[in-house]
Each structure stands twice: as structure tokens, then as C-alpha cells.
Motif scaffolding. Structure first.
Motif, short mmCIF file in Angstrom:
data_model
loop_
_atom_site.label_atom_id
_atom_site.label_comp_id
_atom_site.label_asym_id
_atom_site.label_seq_id
_atom_site.Cartn_x
_atom_site.Cartn_y
_atom_site.Cartn_z
N ASP A 155 0.85 -1.19 0.00
CA ASP A 155 0.00 0.00 0.00
C ASP A 155 0.90 1.24 0.00
N PRO A 156 0.79 2.12 -1.01
CA PRO A 156 1.64 3.30 -1.08
C PRO A 156 1.46 4.31 0.06
N ILE A 157 0.40 4.17 0.84
CA ILE A 157 0.21 5.04 2.01
C ILE A 157 0.56 4.31 3.30
N ASP A 158 -0.01 3.12 3.49
CA ASP A 158 0.10 2.42 4.78
C ASP A 158 1.16 1.33 4.85
N GLY A 159 1.93 1.11 3.80
CA GLY A 159 2.99 0.10 3.83
C GLY A 159 2.49 -1.27 3.42
N GLN A 160 3.18 -2.30 3.86
CA GLN A 160 2.85 -3.67 3.49
C GLN A 160 2.18 -4.36 4.67
N TYR A 161 1.11 -5.10 4.37
CA TYR A 161 0.37 -5.76 5.45
C TYR A 161 -0.57 -6.82 4.89
N TRP A 162 -0.99 -7.70 5.79
CA TRP A 162 -2.02 -8.70 5.51
C TRP A 162 -3.36 -8.15 6.00
N LEU A 163 -4.43 -8.47 5.30
CA LEU A 163 -5.77 -8.16 5.78
C LEU A 163 -6.69 -9.30 5.35
N SER A 164 -7.85 -9.37 5.98
CA SER A 164 -8.76 -10.48 5.70
C SER A 164 -9.28 -10.40 4.27
N LYS A 165 -9.51 -11.57 3.69
CA LYS A 165 -10.12 -11.62 2.36
C LYS A 165 -11.50 -10.96 2.39
N ALA A 166 -12.22 -11.14 3.49
CA ALA A 166 -13.56 -10.55 3.57
C ALA A 166 -13.51 -9.04 3.44
N THR A 167 -12.58 -8.39 4.14
CA THR A 167 -12.44 -6.94 4.05
C THR A 167 -12.00 -6.52 2.66
N PHE A 168 -10.99 -7.20 2.13
CA PHE A 168 -10.50 -6.90 0.79
C PHE A 168 -11.62 -7.01 -0.23
N GLU A 169 -12.34 -8.13 -0.20
CA GLU A 169 -13.38 -8.38 -1.21
C GLU A 169 -14.53 -7.39 -1.10
N GLN A 170 -14.89 -7.00 0.10
CA GLN A 170 -15.97 -6.03 0.26
C GLN A 170 -15.63 -4.72 -0.44
N ILE A 171 -14.41 -4.25 -0.25
CA ILE A 171 -14.01 -2.97 -0.85
C ILE A 171 -13.71 -3.13 -2.35
N TYR A 172 -13.00 -4.19 -2.73
CA TYR A 172 -12.70 -4.41 -4.15
C TYR A 172 -14.00 -4.56 -4.96
N ASN A 173 -14.96 -5.31 -4.44
CA ASN A 173 -16.20 -5.58 -5.17
C ASN A 173 -17.07 -4.35 -5.39
N ALA A 174 -16.79 -3.25 -4.69
CA ALA A 174 -17.55 -2.02 -4.90
C ALA A 174 -17.35 -1.49 -6.33
N ARG A 175 -16.17 -1.78 -6.94
CA ARG A 175 -15.89 -1.32 -8.31
C ARG A 175 -15.31 -2.39 -9.22
N ARG A 176 -14.60 -3.34 -8.66
CA ARG A 176 -13.94 -4.41 -9.44
C ARG A 176 -13.06 -3.86 -10.55
N MET A 177 -12.11 -3.00 -10.17
CA MET A 177 -11.14 -2.45 -11.11
C MET A 177 -9.76 -3.01 -10.77
N ALA A 178 -9.11 -3.64 -11.76
CA ALA A 178 -7.82 -4.28 -11.50
C ALA A 178 -7.01 -4.43 -12.77
N ILE A 179 -5.68 -4.50 -12.59
CA ILE A 179 -4.73 -4.70 -13.69
C ILE A 179 -3.70 -5.71 -13.24
N GLN A 180 -3.55 -6.78 -14.03
CA GLN A 180 -2.51 -7.77 -13.77
C GLN A 180 -1.21 -7.30 -14.39
N ILE A 181 -0.11 -7.43 -13.65
CA ILE A 181 1.20 -7.04 -14.13
C ILE A 181 1.97 -8.34 -14.38
N ASN A 182 2.19 -8.62 -15.67
CA ASN A 182 2.71 -9.91 -16.10
C ASN A 182 4.23 -9.91 -16.25
N LYS A 183 4.76 -11.09 -16.28
CA LYS A 183 6.21 -11.30 -16.47
C LYS A 183 6.65 -10.75 -17.80
#
Length: 183
Positions: A155-183
Motif C-alpha cells: 500500500d503506497p500510504i500504509d505500507g505492506q500488510y495482511w488483511l482479511s479476504k472478507a475486508t479486501f473483497e468487500q471494498i474491491y467488489n464495490a468497483r472491481r477495477m484491476a490490472i494484472q502485471i505480467n512477467k
């Protein structure tokens, strides 16, 4: 597959560079560096190359300045112009609309994912702009780890951390915007 995977992407602290609105570029560069792309660029140099939208529309480029808030502007850049810009440095795949399991699969395959969330994973605070409805507390982070019940982010503001999938999914699912960065 429930094993713990952590890619250990670097963490770029946007505020250390004075970029109060630079989360998308920081998260993108973290992922590009992880995949050994754009290694010659530091965050400051990378920010200066980010496309700026002439109409302050984040669907056209960055809507304002990463270094200051400008009244009436939504200081962000969304997936399409990010993919367009970032593809000049490495291979990116638009994953917007993807179910969270797709994101987890990407990380398990060694490809981090830039995801649009909210600052501190708080509930979205919606605002209206001419281009649409967006969260005022918009934020982007790099998803670089997953296990059975948690995800890891750089996280560019809060650093590196683990959080629950439930919390992540609740916020991610509000917009479902993502980009995969490939090899």
C-alpha cells in the motif's frame, strides 16, 4: 489451492515523494519492478511520465496533479489509461470486472495485481463528477500475496500488510477495477 503465497514486491511510499495523489503510479511501478520492468526509473521519474488528462477525467489520464489537490478535479487515473501507459514498460492485462478468485490465481502464478480500493479499506464515500460516480476516498494498492483467509498488499500510504479476504473483497467488489502485471 490454499498455500500461502507472498511475492514480496517492493513498497513505494508516495508521500515520501510528495505525491499525495500518486497511488496508482506507485502501485504500478511496484508491480513493474517486481517483474523486472522499468527498473531504471525511480518513482519521481515515473510520475513525471504519467499521462495527464486535459479534461481532468481519470478515464482519459490522470485527472489533475499527483502533487496537489485541485478543486473540482478527481485526482486519479483509472485502468484504461494506466494499461495504455504502463504497457510501454511491461505487459499488463486488464482484469476489471474479475471475481476476486481471478486476482488470487494471478498472484499464485507470480503476477501481482494493481487493485482499486479505498484508503485504509474504509467504506467508499461516493461523489458525483461529470464522468460518473466515484469514491472520494479512492485508492490503489498492489495485491502481492494470498493465503486461505487473507491477502497481502503493498500500500503506497500504509505500507505492506495482511488483511482479511472478507475486508479486501468487500471494498474491491464495490468497483472491481484491476490490472494484472505480467512477467
Amino acid at each position: 489451492m490454499n498455500e500461502k503465497v507472498i511475492l514480496n514486491a517492493e513498497n513505494i511510499r508516495q508521500l515520501d515523494w510528495g505525491a499525495i495523489n500518486g497511488c496508482e503510479a506507485a502501485s504500478l511501478l511496484e508491480g513493474l519492478h517486481y517483474q523486472h520492468h522499468a527498473r531504471q526509473l525511480n518513482y519521481g521519474e515515473f510520475l513525471l511520465q504519467m499521462p495527464i488528462s486535459s479534461d481532468a477525467n481519470p478515464y482519459h489520464g490522470f485527472g489533475g496533479s499527483p502533487f496537489k489537490n485541485q478543486p473540482g478535479n478527481f485526482e486519479a487515473i483509472f485502468t484504461r489509461p494506466l494499461v495504455w501507459w504502463g504497457s510501454s514498460y511491461g505487459h499488463l492485462t486488464e482484469l476489471s470486472g474479475a471475481d476476486p478468485d481471478w486476482l488470487y490465481c494471478s498472484v499464485r502464478q507470480g503476477d501481482p495485481v494493481l487493485v482499486f480500493v479505498t484508503i485504509h479499506f474504509e467504506a467508499p464515500e461516493w461523489d458525483e463528477y461529470p464522468f460518473g460516480r466515484v469514491p472520494a476516498n479512492n485508492h490503489a494498492v498492489l495485491l502481492d500475496g494470498v493465503d486461505t483467509h487473507q491477502v497481502h498488499v503493498s500500500d503506497p500510504i500504509d505500507g505492506q500488510y495482511w488483511l482479511s479476504k472478507a475486508t479486501f473483497e468487500q471494498i474491491y467488489n464495490a468497483r472491481r477495477m484491476a490490472i494484472q502485471i505480467n512477467k
